[in-house]
Write an enzyme that holds these catalytic residues in place. Sequence first.
Site, PDB file in Angstrom:
ATOM      1  N   HIS A 113      -7.704  26.191 -16.385  1.00 30.25           N
ATOM      2  CA  HIS A 113      -8.562  26.425 -15.546  1.00 30.25           C
ATOM      3  C   HIS A 113     -10.038  26.376 -16.048  1.00 30.25           C
ATOM      4  CE1 HIS A 113      -7.722  30.132 -17.674  1.00 30.25           C
ATOM      5  NE2 HIS A 113      -8.916  30.554 -17.501  1.00 30.25           N
ATOM      6  N   CYS A 144     -11.452  38.991 -20.102  1.00 31.78           N
ATOM      7  CA  CYS A 144     -11.248  37.568 -20.628  1.00 31.78           C
ATOM      8  C   CYS A 144     -12.350  36.791 -20.627  1.00 31.78           C
ATOM      9  CB  CYS A 144     -10.055  36.705 -20.148  1.00 31.78           C
ATOM     10  SG  CYS A 144     -10.248  36.080 -18.461  1.00 31.78           S
TER      11      CYS A 144
END
Length: 675
Positions: free
Chosen positions: A68, A192
């Site tokens: 991603h 993250c």
Amino acid sequence: MSDTSGLIAPALVDLHLAPTDKGEALRSLAQRLVAEGRVTDLDGFLADVAAREAQAPTGMGDGIGIPHCRSAHVTRPSLAFGRSTRGVDFDAPDGRPADLIFMIAAPAGADDAHLQILAALARRLMDPAFTGALRDAGSPGAVAALINGEEAPAVAPEAVPTPVPSPSPAPETAPEAAAPQGELRLVAVTSCPTGIAHTYMAAKALELAAARAGARIEVETQGSAGTTVLAPEVIAAADAVILAHDVEVRDRARFAGKPTVDVGVKAAVNRADDLIAQAAGLVAEHGGGRRPDGAPVPAPATPTGEHWAQRLRKYLMTGVSYMIPFVAAGGLLIALAFAIGGYQIASAPSVLGHFDWTSSHSWAAMLFQTGKTSFGFLVPVLSGYIAWAVADRAALAAGIAGGAVSVAVGAGFLGGIVSGLAAGFLVLWMIRWNVPRAVKGVMPVVVIPLVSVAAVGFLMFVVVGSPIASAMNGLTDWLNGLSGSNAILLGLLLGAMMAFDMGGPLNKVAYTFAAGALTTAGTTPDAGSLKVMAAVMAAGMTPPLGMALATVVRRRLFTAEERENGKAAWVLGASFITEGAIPFAAADPLRVIPASIVGSMTAGGMVMAFGSTLRAPHGGIWVLPLIGSPFLYLVAIAAGTVVTAAVVVLLKGMRKPATSAAPESLATAAEPVGA
């Protein structure tokens, strides 16, 4: 309709994904996004995907891969799905190749509504019923319907425990009223680097694990889709805290004094049950951390689950990262002042009351004096934020004061490291004092600053300041006296360290040494520490530049994906981002790493031999006008680049040329140098 409605169309589904090579699989899925108008530039988008892969592997285990990225080439939040019979290696922690591959594409300027779509999908990926239904789906339309929420997956009642609701806005109720007496109550934070996938998958995994364990948990996701902050009363009622993060947790002091499990975000995705059990064990061992309403919040407890050396490195790098802007601003201003007014500008009188708007000499003096003042903050900021990393905001005052004392006694950046660690651990100990409740209110604003500043001041003035100052004087004299073979040997050593792990611990040691040594340069135009910084930057630029050159001169030795990475490596290397070589090193470490070491040693040794200097701790070729002996500096970088390319081509040429092999995984990279 679900929050993921419209994310995928049947044309974006490949139920028979043929490539087993990760690069080719990603290209195949990306081509579907291009064909549907979801992506405007195939190669540009794949370069953004590769850059995200270089930060950390995207294999989640259990046969799931989630490559991603955010990209300017994406027109709307989208997902391409591939199902592979043979599997594609995404470097999952369980070693299992991914048979379900979700390529998540987010626009670079996506708003919260768009990002919430991706967050909703990330949570659903942790549902075994959802992934099981995708494995059984018989048509692209069925897959699209499942992902878009138009069709609910069939699941046996016992297959998946009922998850605790995610931390979305809900009617305000007292936490005690919502949970039976004696039930384990936890709070967690997940985050993250990109804040798109792992953040929300970790949150869902923790919620499911808590439900299986009969515990209650509320999770704050500090991601790109926005953050629903945990209510103070929820935190106060919690027995323990789980922090699953790869970036610094915001406002960590809220959880102070509570048993804390502190891990990386992927640990929550892959072993959430273990983390819940670990938190329960801490509560059983030390007691719960529930606080009465209104009780003051001290600084955070020492994290568990992390080796002390890893924590120490994190503390030091936090201080360095906050120091770097002062080094960059001060160093560049001083270099500009020298360029405009010559080296004699260092003896110019103060511009206060003597500034002439039309005089270049006055402008040079102003730049020099501003840069020199900025340099004065280096050690206090380094020390203060090392202390902050250890014990949060309560330790800032002692850390900054200790750094200032270090400057006053001549202990420099070594003294700043010592004072920062001393202040942090002293405050961390103080906030654990069991004091009367009447005193707790003044602890953070009076007692802790007073005692810690006095104690650290005594330590630096009376105990360790003088010995450290002597060591710093020795280091400065040694650096300034480097010449001939000694200087070249140091350049060779630093070059090898910069290339060995490309952003890892050795790389950071070399960079921190160079950046810290800049504090000893003062206004000396040819200080030895300026040569060290120049050598380190040149050595850090050559690995990606060498790999980029090699992909051009011997294309057949590299896969299509590596050749694409080579295009990005030109820019990354020129910008002093050593991590640009990581995709190559991860695919073929036995050939790429030795070649990079030899090339970086060449560049570092030549820079030291030429005597090039650099006041900026970062910038690559973009700060070339401010480098001493810039032409020779470019010669050294070019030589290192050529050597790197020649050695890697030679080593790769000794084996059968790669036609389809591509990086099996991209190693986890540390934060960019100097970031």
